[in-house]
Design a protein around this motif. Structure first.
Motif, PDB file in Angstrom:
ATOM      1  N   TYR A  73       0.879  -1.173   0.188  1.00 28.73           N
ATOM      2  CA  TYR A  73       0.000  -0.120  -0.193  1.00 28.73           C
ATOM      3  C   TYR A  73       0.841   1.329   0.047  1.00 28.73           C
ATOM      4  CZ  TYR A  73      -3.912   3.352   1.238  1.00 28.73           C
ATOM      5  OH  TYR A  73      -4.788   4.153   1.172  1.00 28.73           O
ATOM      6  N   ARG A  74       2.058   1.218   0.660  1.00 27.06           N
ATOM      7  CA  ARG A  74       2.951   2.366   0.660  1.00 27.06           C
ATOM      8  C   ARG A  74       3.292   2.921  -0.630  1.00 27.06           C
ATOM      9  NH1 ARG A  74       7.142   3.786   5.116  1.00 27.06           N
ATOM     10  NH2 ARG A  74       7.588   6.147   4.623  1.00 27.06           N
ATOM     11  N   LYS A  75       3.512   1.817  -1.676  1.00 30.82           N
ATOM     12  CA  LYS A  75       3.782   2.330  -3.025  1.00 30.82           C
ATOM     13  C   LYS A  75       2.585   3.069  -3.657  1.00 30.82           C
ATOM     14  CE  LYS A  75       6.533  -1.912  -3.441  1.00 30.82           C
ATOM     15  NZ  LYS A  75       6.866  -3.109  -3.943  1.00 30.82           N
ATOM     16  N   LYS A  76       1.347   3.186  -2.989  1.00 33.65           N
ATOM     17  CA  LYS A  76       0.497   3.638  -3.674  1.00 33.65           C
ATOM     18  C   LYS A  76       0.466   5.302  -3.086  1.00 33.65           C
ATOM     19  CE  LYS A  76      -1.777   0.450  -5.900  1.00 33.65           C
ATOM     20  NZ  LYS A  76      -1.770   0.489  -7.315  1.00 33.65           N
ATOM     21  N   TRP A  77       0.546   5.485  -1.719  1.00 32.66           N
ATOM     22  CA  TRP A  77       0.485   6.739  -0.997  1.00 32.66           C
ATOM     23  C   TRP A  77       1.633   7.512  -0.774  1.00 32.66           C
ATOM     24  CZ3 TRP A  77       2.628   7.980   3.632  1.00 32.66           C
ATOM     25  CH2 TRP A  77       2.953   7.003   4.312  1.00 32.66           C
ATOM     26  N   ASP A  78       2.816   6.846  -0.641  1.00 27.44           N
ATOM     27  CA  ASP A  78       4.001   7.328  -0.198  1.00 27.44           C
ATOM     28  C   ASP A  78       4.430   8.410  -1.418  1.00 27.44           C
ATOM     29  OD1 ASP A  78       6.327   8.748   0.652  1.00 27.44           O
ATOM     30  OD2 ASP A  78       6.716   6.710   1.848  1.00 27.44           O
ATOM     31  N   PRO A  79       4.384   9.939  -1.453  1.00 27.12           N
ATOM     32  CA  PRO A  79       4.746  10.521  -2.657  1.00 27.12           C
ATOM     33  C   PRO A  79       6.357  10.794  -2.664  1.00 27.12           C
ATOM     34  CG  PRO A  79       3.799  11.730  -0.838  1.00 27.12           C
ATOM     35  CD  PRO A  79       3.635  10.620  -0.420  1.00 27.12           C
ATOM     36  N   ALA A  80       7.110  10.539  -1.621  1.00 32.19           N
ATOM     37  CA  ALA A  80       8.538  10.487  -1.542  1.00 32.19           C
ATOM     38  C   ALA A  80       9.243   9.340  -1.900  1.00 32.19           C
ATOM     39  CB  ALA A  80       8.899  11.067  -0.335  1.00 32.19           C
ATOM     40  N   MET A  81       8.363   8.145  -1.799  1.00 31.17           N
ATOM     41  CA  MET A  81       9.458   6.812  -2.055  1.00 31.17           C
ATOM     42  C   MET A  81       9.727   6.497  -3.620  1.00 31.17           C
ATOM     43  SD  MET A  81       7.482   3.076  -1.586  1.00 31.17           S
ATOM     44  CE  MET A  81       7.362   2.935  -3.183  1.00 31.17           C
ATOM     45  N   GLN A 205      -8.991   1.027   3.785  1.00 27.27           N
ATOM     46  CA  GLN A 205      -9.872   0.153   3.957  1.00 27.27           C
ATOM     47  C   GLN A 205     -10.636  -0.229   2.504  1.00 27.27           C
ATOM     48  OE1 GLN A 205     -10.093  -1.775   6.431  1.00 27.27           O
ATOM     49  NE2 GLN A 205      -9.649  -0.575   8.319  1.00 27.27           N
ATOM     50  N   GLN A 206     -10.952   0.514   1.912  1.00 26.37           N
ATOM     51  CA  GLN A 206     -11.289   0.521   0.426  1.00 26.37           C
ATOM     52  C   GLN A 206     -10.294  -0.405  -0.498  1.00 26.37           C
ATOM     53  OE1 GLN A 206     -12.613   4.094  -1.577  1.00 26.37           O
ATOM     54  NE2 GLN A 206     -13.284   2.918  -3.506  1.00 26.37           N
ATOM     55  N   TRP A 207      -8.976   0.287  -0.214  1.00 27.93           N
ATOM     56  CA  TRP A 207      -7.755  -0.387  -0.999  1.00 27.93           C
ATOM     57  C   TRP A 207      -7.765  -1.902  -0.853  1.00 27.93           C
ATOM     58  CZ3 TRP A 207      -3.309  -2.602   0.027  1.00 27.93           C
ATOM     59  CH2 TRP A 207      -2.375  -3.116  -0.963  1.00 27.93           C
ATOM     60  N   LYS A 208      -7.638  -1.956   0.570  1.00 29.42           N
ATOM     61  CA  LYS A 208      -7.363  -3.311   1.172  1.00 29.42           C
ATOM     62  C   LYS A 208      -8.520  -4.408   0.878  1.00 29.42           C
ATOM     63  CE  LYS A 208      -4.593  -6.105   3.554  1.00 29.42           C
ATOM     64  NZ  LYS A 208      -3.380  -6.663   2.628  1.00 29.42           N
ATOM     65  N   GLY A 209      -9.514  -3.855   0.844  1.00 32.64           N
ATOM     66  CA  GLY A 209     -10.829  -4.849   0.480  1.00 32.64           C
ATOM     67  C   GLY A 209     -10.747  -5.290  -1.007  1.00 32.64           C
ATOM     68  N   GLN A 210      -9.669  -4.733  -1.761  1.00 30.21           N
ATOM     69  CA  GLN A 210      -9.481  -5.367  -3.153  1.00 30.21           C
ATOM     70  C   GLN A 210      -8.156  -5.712  -3.592  1.00 30.21           C
ATOM     71  OE1 GLN A 210     -10.221  -1.416  -5.411  1.00 30.21           O
ATOM     72  NE2 GLN A 210     -12.448  -1.444  -4.925  1.00 30.21           N
ATOM     73  N   ASN A 211      -7.512  -5.838  -2.318  1.00 31.00           N
ATOM     74  CA  ASN A 211      -6.066  -6.169  -2.452  1.00 31.00           C
ATOM     75  C   ASN A 211      -5.482  -7.156  -1.404  1.00 31.00           C
ATOM     76  OD1 ASN A 211      -4.365  -4.445  -4.767  1.00 31.00           O
ATOM     77  ND2 ASN A 211      -6.177  -3.218  -3.791  1.00 31.00           N
TER      78      ASN A 211
END
Length: 260
Positions: A73-81, A205-211
């Motif tokens: 999930y971090r790859k989805k939200w972390d802008p600095a990564m 929660q929405q993302w995890k429900g699909q992953n």
């Protein structure tokens, strides 16, 4: 002596998170507060200590704990990564992993190899990490290997869907950085990261429900497919064994635009 954190490490980290002594407030807006350590010893020490606190009125402590653990999930939200991955398990509540991130131009990007350990009780969630040497992940030529002396998170439930979220980092970015980097870190970057983490909590929660919704190895160790590694193969990464990079003369892209 084991490299794995013991109860004293978690207790000391919690104490630092909740302490107000020797901390100067640098930012206080929209429910986010940022402090920088002001102890007299820091004048001789290049290692900066920063603490951020946010009261999240609409995300549970359990969800924020999941967000911090979920590297996919971090790859989805972390802008600095730039990149992140788990390397190996060390125990039921510790692992070793890799993380690299973008720095404000023209500063060189950084990376870190760190040992992460966690402790969960009914009252709180604590995650701590610190830099280690891993035989298969030496410093890279295209990145500056930074040092986390001790970095982590303290999350305390307020209600069923609210929590206090504290991030504390004592890190050495390695190299002589210009003063604007430190100012930007406390007044711009840290609040931005806190807002990103909060938004990530909202959407998790929405993302995890699909992953892979049932896959949470940080809560269910039997799900963990990482290889086991003997913690004895790791050693603490000391800052003085890494090359210093002098970037103190570099001005920010914004500054150069302002002056032109």
């Amino acid at each position: 002596m084991s490299i794995l954190p013991d109860e004293a490490v978690f207790a000391d980290f919690k104490k630092q998170c909740l302490s107000t002594d020797n901390w100067a407030n640098k930012y206080d807006k929209e429910g986010i507060q940022v402090w920088v350590e002001t102890s007299t010893s820091q004048k001789k020490n290049p290692v900066h200590k920063i603490k951020c606190k946010m009261t999240m009125k609409d995300v549970s402590a359990a969800t924020m704990y999941d967000v911090l653990h979920d590297s996919q999930y971090r790859k989805k939200w972390d802008p600095a990564m730039l990149d992140t991955f788990d390397i190996a398990r060390l125990s039921t509540n510790a692992d070793v992993g890799y993380y690299s991130w973008l720095c404000p131009k023209p500063i060189k990007n950084r990376d870190v190899v760190s040992l992460r350990s966690w402790k969960v009780t009914e009252e709180e969630y604590i995650i701590v990490n610190f830099s280690v040497k891993h035989p298969k992940y030496p410093p890279r030529s295209d990145l500056v290997r930074a040092i986390s002396v001790l970095t982590g998170y303290f999350i305390k439930p307020i209600g069923p869907n609210s929590c206090t979220f504290i991030y504390l980092s004592q890190a050495d970015p390695k190299g002589s950085l210009p003063k604007w980097v430190g100012n930007q870190a406390s007044k711009v970057l840290a609040p931005r990261v806190m807002r990103s983490v909060h938004e990530a909590g909202h959407n998790y929660q929405q993302w995890k429900g699909q992953n892979s919704p049932a896959q949470k190895p940080w809560l269910c160790p039997e799900q963990n497919v990482l290889p086991m590694m003997d913690p004895g193969e790791l050693s603490i990464q000391r800052a003085d064994s890494l090359e210093n990079v002098d970037e103190s003369s570099k001005i920010s892209t914004q500054e150069s635009e302002d002056s032109s």
